[in-house]
Enzyme design. Structure first.
Site, short mmCIF file in Angstrom:
data_model
loop_
_atom_site.label_atom_id
_atom_site.label_comp_id
_atom_site.label_asym_id
_atom_site.label_seq_id
_atom_site.Cartn_x
_atom_site.Cartn_y
_atom_site.Cartn_z
N ASP A 136 -5.83 -34.00 31.44
CA ASP A 136 -6.02 -34.53 30.09
C ASP A 136 -6.18 -36.05 30.16
O ASP A 136 -5.20 -36.78 30.20
CB ASP A 136 -4.83 -34.15 29.20
CG ASP A 136 -5.00 -34.66 27.76
OD1 ASP A 136 -6.13 -35.09 27.42
OD2 ASP A 136 -4.01 -34.61 27.01
N LYS A 143 -6.76 -42.06 27.18
CA LYS A 143 -5.36 -42.47 27.34
C LYS A 143 -5.27 -43.78 28.11
O LYS A 143 -6.24 -44.19 28.77
CB LYS A 143 -4.59 -41.40 28.12
CG LYS A 143 -4.34 -40.11 27.37
CD LYS A 143 -3.53 -39.14 28.22
CE LYS A 143 -3.26 -37.83 27.52
NZ LYS A 143 -2.36 -37.93 26.37
N ASP A 178 -0.89 -30.86 32.53
CA ASP A 178 -1.14 -30.41 31.16
C ASP A 178 -1.57 -28.94 31.08
O ASP A 178 -2.01 -28.47 30.04
CB ASP A 178 -2.19 -31.33 30.52
CG ASP A 178 -2.01 -31.49 29.01
OD1 ASP A 178 -0.92 -31.17 28.52
OD2 ASP A 178 -2.97 -31.93 28.35
N ASP A 190 -7.83 -36.62 21.93
CA ASP A 190 -6.62 -36.46 22.75
C ASP A 190 -5.70 -35.37 22.17
O ASP A 190 -4.71 -35.02 22.79
CB ASP A 190 -5.89 -37.80 22.87
CG ASP A 190 -4.91 -37.82 24.02
OD1 ASP A 190 -4.95 -36.89 24.86
OD2 ASP A 190 -4.10 -38.78 24.07
N GLU A 206 -6.32 -32.29 22.12
CA GLU A 206 -7.18 -31.20 22.59
C GLU A 206 -6.43 -29.89 22.76
O GLU A 206 -7.03 -28.81 22.67
CB GLU A 206 -7.84 -31.61 23.92
CG GLU A 206 -7.01 -31.41 25.20
CD GLU A 206 -5.72 -32.21 25.23
OE1 GLU A 206 -5.64 -33.25 24.53
OE2 GLU A 206 -4.78 -31.80 25.95
N ARG A 215 -4.20 -28.26 20.96
CA ARG A 215 -4.17 -27.37 19.80
C ARG A 215 -5.53 -26.70 19.56
O ARG A 215 -5.60 -25.63 18.97
CB ARG A 215 -3.68 -28.15 18.56
CG ARG A 215 -4.60 -29.29 18.16
CD ARG A 215 -3.90 -30.29 17.23
NE ARG A 215 -2.91 -31.10 17.95
CZ ARG A 215 -2.09 -31.97 17.37
NH1 ARG A 215 -2.13 -32.15 16.07
NH2 ARG A 215 -1.23 -32.67 18.10
N1 BES Z 1 -1.00 -33.44 26.73
C1 BES Z 1 -0.68 -34.34 25.69
C2 BES Z 1 0.82 -34.32 25.32
C3 BES Z 1 1.73 -34.83 26.39
C4 BES Z 1 1.99 -36.19 26.51
C5 BES Z 1 2.35 -33.97 27.26
C6 BES Z 1 2.83 -36.65 27.49
C7 BES Z 1 3.20 -34.42 28.25
C8 BES Z 1 3.44 -35.78 28.36
C9 BES Z 1 -1.48 -33.97 24.43
O1 BES Z 1 -2.74 -33.44 24.66
C10 BES Z 1 -1.69 -35.23 23.66
O2 BES Z 1 -2.35 -36.10 24.14
N2 BES Z 1 -1.12 -35.28 22.45
C11 BES Z 1 -1.26 -36.41 21.60
C12 BES Z 1 -1.56 -35.89 20.20
C13 BES Z 1 -1.99 -36.96 19.24
C14 BES Z 1 -3.34 -37.52 19.64
C15 BES Z 1 -2.06 -36.34 17.86
C16 BES Z 1 0.05 -37.18 21.63
O3 BES Z 1 1.12 -36.57 21.75
O4 BES Z 1 0.01 -38.40 21.58
ZN ZN Z 2 -2.99 -32.47 26.45
MN MN Z 3 -4.24 -34.95 24.89
#
Ligand code: BES
Ligand code: ZN
Ligand code: MN
Length: 503
Positions: A274, A281, A292, A351, A353, A355
């Site tokens: 991811d 990111k 991920d 990001d 993704e 869901r």
């Molecule tokens: N895979 C990430 C969540 C994550 C972050 C898992 C750190 C493990 C460690 C997910 O895809 C993500 O990026 N979520 C975003 C959502 C936001 C853009 C609404 C997040 O949590 O910032």
């Molecule tokens: Zn993710």
């Molecule tokens: Mn993400």
């Protein structure tokens, strides 16, 4: 290595039960806090006496002088008739199953670290009396001696070749076999998570899942490639995977033993890397994102274990596999994506993704009309902020669905905490151009993701949404039976859940 389609199949330690620790290179025993101070737990009285004559003090005193503590999981190593004795803190007397699992795990981890070039035979001699305790101790020992599979010019030998659980318990063999199967599944999930994203991507992950389920009775594996996904309308997985040179996959594994009356469906997030996509990111935030796919690893490992255990329950696992990358073919913020079944989603943030691929997976899983539906993913940073690194979030369709999940997780020894999904969250996901938007405000981000996913679950389905963003990957130090990197979190709860639902 970079383009191999199968991951290396590493040997696992051999597991047995015996009345004594004869022949072991390392013996693990306990140090518990009794009412009068530290006490040894385990070891035959004759053996303890011999050692005490040699040391000129009680073994507990010797252990304490050498730095031993009764604090759960702390360890000290003593020389032991040419070999080593590991004394591991067990906390107060009369601890629960998870206490035992953690203590043995910490002991096994220390034992494994004593191996230098040759493999060790390890015995766990902790006063284990029941078949149930044999299983728990074996789980802890195997989980504790796992090592991250290094990709190296100098392949290393197995650190622990044999684990022996010392016990007189009758009828322990079947319990031992259960532990072996469960630990094998957790190892498999960890191996998948640990594999870097240039080795494990949707195609190789799917191939490895197929090989994990090969030759299992009553199991069928279907791998949908990009063409299949287009044909069936899996617009979420295709959108997320569209920016990557590695095309996405949907893996479906069905275990259907004759006579099973209950169906459990499991959906796992399998983002093999991811990057955040066009909402890229930061360098620090991206570094651990090979992990991920921990949700897909958990469901695929679990269904294999359920089949090996021969549980009388139908289990269908889905791994939603894609790599989220920025490129000229990447999905954009504001794109409208059509999920399997026809509902549309406006992409609020590339990001977010997980869901999107999970929406496809959940919509497909509902066609199987499961009696109980679980989705599991490393979904939100917000869940880590809320619950930390050792506890997963659980959000459900009903109080009963929550009880079902929490009963299983408690028996399995994995920590979950329930978060409430209130109506305010559903209202936030309005889109002017699609049926629903994928993102909203920052506050309560873990719950918002659950509210989004509920749109793709058939009303009336008993459903639990698990967010394992915190516990799936250990960035810190190893502890108890938990190694660095992939932890295999979720596998034990899912297998226990299947066992609880089985006839
Ligand atoms: N895979 C990430 C969540 C994550 C972050 C898992 C750190 C493990 C460690 C997910 O895809 C993500 O990026 N979520 C975003 C959502 C936001 C853009 C609404 C997040 O949590 O910032
Ligand atoms: Zn993710
Ligand atoms: Mn993400």
């Amino acid at each position: 290595m970079a383009n191999s389609t199968e991951l290396p199949n590493r040997p696992r330690p051999h597991l047995k039960v015996s009345r004594n620790a004869n022949g072991a290179d390392v013996v693990i025993a306990g140090l518990v806090e009794g009412s009068q101070g530290p006490l040894i737990q385990g070891l035959a009285p004759r053996v303890v006496k011999e050692a005490e004559e040699r040391f000129g003090a009680t073994l507990a005193e010797v252990a304490v002088r050498a730095g031993g503590k009764t604090k759960l999981g702390s360890t000290v190593v003593l020389p032991w008739s040419g070999n080593s004795l590991v004394l591991v803190g067990c906390g107060a007397e009369g601890g629960d199953d998870e206490n035992l699992r953690k203590a043995v795990g910490a002991g096994a981890r220390t034992a494994a670290s004593l191996a230098h070039e040759t493999s060790l035979k390890v015995a766990v001699d902790m006063g284990i009396t029941s078949p149930q305790q044999v299983r728990i101790a074996a789980e802890g020992a195997l989980l504790g001696c796992y090592k991250v599979p290094a990709i190296t010019a100098n392949p290393d030998t197995l650190e622990v070749s044999t684990v022996t659980i010392v016990s007189n318990a009758r009828g322990a063999k079947p319990e031992l076999e259960k532990a072996r199967i469960l630990a094998d599944a957790v190892y498999t999930a960890r191996d998948w998570v640990d594999a870097p994203a240039n080795v494990l991507y949707p195609k190789t992950f799917a191939a490895s899942a197929r090989s994990w389920c090969k030759d299992l009775e009553d199991v069928t594996v279907d791998v949908l490639d990009e063409k299949d996904l287009v044909r069936s309308g899996f617009g979420g997985i295709l959108a997320v995977g569209g920016g990557s040179a590695h095309s996405p996959r949907l893996v479906r594994v069905e275990y259907a033993p004759r006579g099973a009356t209950t169906t459990l469906a499991l959906v796992g997030k399998g983002i093999t890397f991811d990057s955040g996509g066009l909402n890229i990111k930061t360098a620090d935030g991206m570094y651990t994102m090979k992990s991920d796919m921990g949700g897909a690893a958990a469901v695929l490992a679990a269904v294999g274990a359920v089949a090996r255990l021969g549980l009388n329950v139908r289990v269908i696992a889905y791994g939603c596999m894609a790599e989220n990358m920025p490129s000229g073919s990447a999905w954009r913020p504001s794109d409208v994506v059509t999920i399997y079944g026809g509902k549309t989603v406006e992409n609020g943030n590339s990001d977010a993704e997980g869901r999107i691929v999970m929406a496809d997976g959940l919509a497909r899983a509902c066609e199987d009309e499961p009696d109980y539906l679980v989705d599991i993913s490393t979904l939100t940073g917000a869940c880590m902020v809320a619950l930390g690194n050792h506890t997963a979030g659980v959000m459900t369709s009903s109080a009963q669905a929550a009880d079902t999940l929490l009963d299983a997780s408690e028996a399995a020894g994995e920590d979950f905490w329930e978060l409430p999904v209130r109506d305010e969250f559903r209202e936030q996901l309005h889109s002017d151009i699609a049926d629903v938007k994928s993102t909203g405000a920052r506050e309560g981000g873990a719950i918002l993701a659950a509210a989004f996913l509920q749109n793709f679950v058939t009303p009336g389905t008993e459903w639990a949404h698990l967010d394992i963003a915190g516990p799936a990957f250990n960035e810190g130090k190893p502890h108890d039976y938990t190694p660095i990197q992939g932890t295999g979190f979720g596998v034990r709860t899912l297998v226990q859940l299947a066992a609880n639902l089985a006839d």
